[in-house]
Design a protein around this motif. Sequence first.
Motif: not given
Length: 832
Positions: A434-457
Amino acid sequence: MSDQTDVAFGGVEPIKEECREARGVSLVDDTVRDVFYALHTFKRAPLAAVTIVSTVALGLGLVAAAFTLLNALLFRVDAVPDVHEMFAVERARTSKGEPEGFTRAQFDALRRETNVFTDSYAAVADVDSLIDGRVMYGTFVTGNCFQVLRVQAALGRALAPADDEPFAGPVIVLSHRGWDRLFARDPAVVGRRLLVHGFTFEIIGVMPEGFRGLTVTPDDYWAPISMLGHTRPIDAARDANVGVEIIGRLKPGLSWQTARASLAVWDPRGSNGSPVERRPSNITLIPRRGTLPRPLEAVPVTAPLFFAFGLILLIGCANVGNLLLARGVARQREIGIRLSLGATRRRIVRQLLTESLLLALAAAAVGFAISRVVLEAIVNAVMTGVPPDIGDVRLLVPDADWRVLLFLVAGACLSTIAFALAPALQATRVEPIRTIRGEVVRDARPGRARNFLVGLQVSASALLLICAAVFLRSAFASTRFDPGMRISDTVLVQIVNEAARGAIVRAVTAEPSVAAVAASWPAAPRAAFAETRGAKAAVAYKFVSPEYFSVLDIAVVRGRAFTPTERTSNVSVAIVSETTARAMWPNADAVGQLVRLGPDLASEPHGIDEPPLESRTFTVAGVVRDVAGLRIEPFNKAVVYLPTSAATPGTLLIARVQGDPERARKTLVDRLTTIDPNMGRQVLTMRTLARMDTYFLQLAFWLTVILGGLALALTLSGLFSVLSYLVEQRTREIGVRMALGATTADVTRLVLSQLIRPVSVGLVIGGGSAAALAVLLLATPAAAGIGEIVHVLDPVAYSASLFVIITACLVAASLPATRAAHLDPALTLRQE
């Protein structure tokens, strides 16, 4: 057949690659390729590289500054050869208040009668002297001091044993600091004369730059201990009984436990009495490998700095982690192609970590420069904030050695793991096709990790801002604090030369700007036990003259003050504070009551020259208003006042002056230094003392304000970046929603909803952590130093800090939200 084998085993090149990795042959080659590839990546995205380096460098620099200070306190950074052999001989304080230390006579006996040191010397440190109108600090040592330390002078020579003989001439050795202050590094200084308290010394040498002996603060000079009486007249007639510190170089092969046992056998304590009267030895050996005699003393100094600076580093790593998470999504096509060509996931993770490690090492180099700037700023802030009449503050910017560099490298490695490992693992969780065809895998967006880091800050920012708000409120409270006595126009005069006491008292009394003079001892009340028929309580006692209450404007609530004839401790009359009266006689008038008072020797041992408190019964003549004192820490308001006079040795003078108290202080200094040159440092205004009591509180406030501001700025920049990236990634989705009828308010709420949960969780964790630390602090012995002014659980400070963070987060989120709300649906839907 060969083609079929290639297909069956997945190709020759991947098999070769796996074999090389198994043998470790390609590790060096791969590392070199990873480094060059990382440099090429940085050229393609220089802004991201600069952002990562600057963010991590700020945190590493602050933490390195704290470690540099700890390193200077615990380890030698100047040239004392084999410093691990240096030990100080001390006494552990007993429950009965056994005086610590040794006399010069006991030191001489130790050298003659023991065999645990190759050599040892005695020292009297931190002696302040008036030299050319300046307050200089020196250490008086036995003549063999520099031989024991094995350090040579940079100019001239160091002290020798012959310089400490009774009839030797007065000589002095300058430190590099003293040489610079007095003679501007004049190389022709050796042989010149120096007037110290009116006594002439000959300069025989200058020690190397950076050498400070075994003391925390740098000395200005060293002189023979036999000359101590010339600069400190109180010791002129008792050379053999002067308290000294003993430091020796342990014999090679001898353990400190064996040496301590030998010294315990030698211990002369109680040797003048019968064997039955001898008490167990409490001699101990303290290593002097570092600047501090006891390493644990460095913990309360550096732990708050490590904690606060570490939070900044943590917030910076969280910011970088969010940035790398976003870059990982943007690099999905690159990573997918590499995976499809046969690269293993472990190989790509190693490549990503190599990139991050290079950035972290660059951040460590920049962080070293930041640490030096931070230390310079801290030292300058401390030195310029101290009132000049307190004296010269002897602080130097700590030197950095290999330990600091090693700490920075280790910090860079740990920071790489902290901010790069999770994004690297997340970035390799892609589908190559999928990535070779240029499709961004939306499920790969790290929502939990991002929220954890924001909460940590947010939680770290909340913790620092709450601390800043607590100190701010405490600083304001200190300006309104009522000590219960008059301090605006009073001057304290400490008399250290008892032989000149009469002349000093007469000079102070005769000064035209002095309206009244009282005497007291000690500066802060000492612990005692008060006992009456129905009660027994721990109180404090203080000797005061009859003029004390009127000079300090302490009101007599009931009864009377001391009469002019009651000027001796032999008079069995006492004055008590209101708190004492309520504690001892809750249902009766305290005036006329009998109270037996005895000292608490376990907590307050007496010195040689201090007036004693004899256990006996006193009659209460009056009750006076409670005094809160000048200090921030808790003040025992249960005080019993006993009579004394200005003629009593050890008492200090309290003068109420007319006009400007600072001008009166300078006038008194000019008058008193003609009697004793050492009086320059002994005259202080009570306003200056009040400023010094809140000085460290103000330093803590400004430090936490700066750190809180940095933390909040980093957090807001992280929030802005995260929201901007999310808006960019969800542009098409937002366009669809708006095409289907979503309003501007709906889109704004959609964007802001991304922050509600992590920010709320961060605020709860940050506020809870601050409260938990406050409760933990209140449950420790450190709570005794907090006092009535610093309220670590101040609800106003907590509420204001959380309100500031919420408002700042809304402001930081408003720009991305506004941008999303004004997107053109038609344009966004045409985008591929």
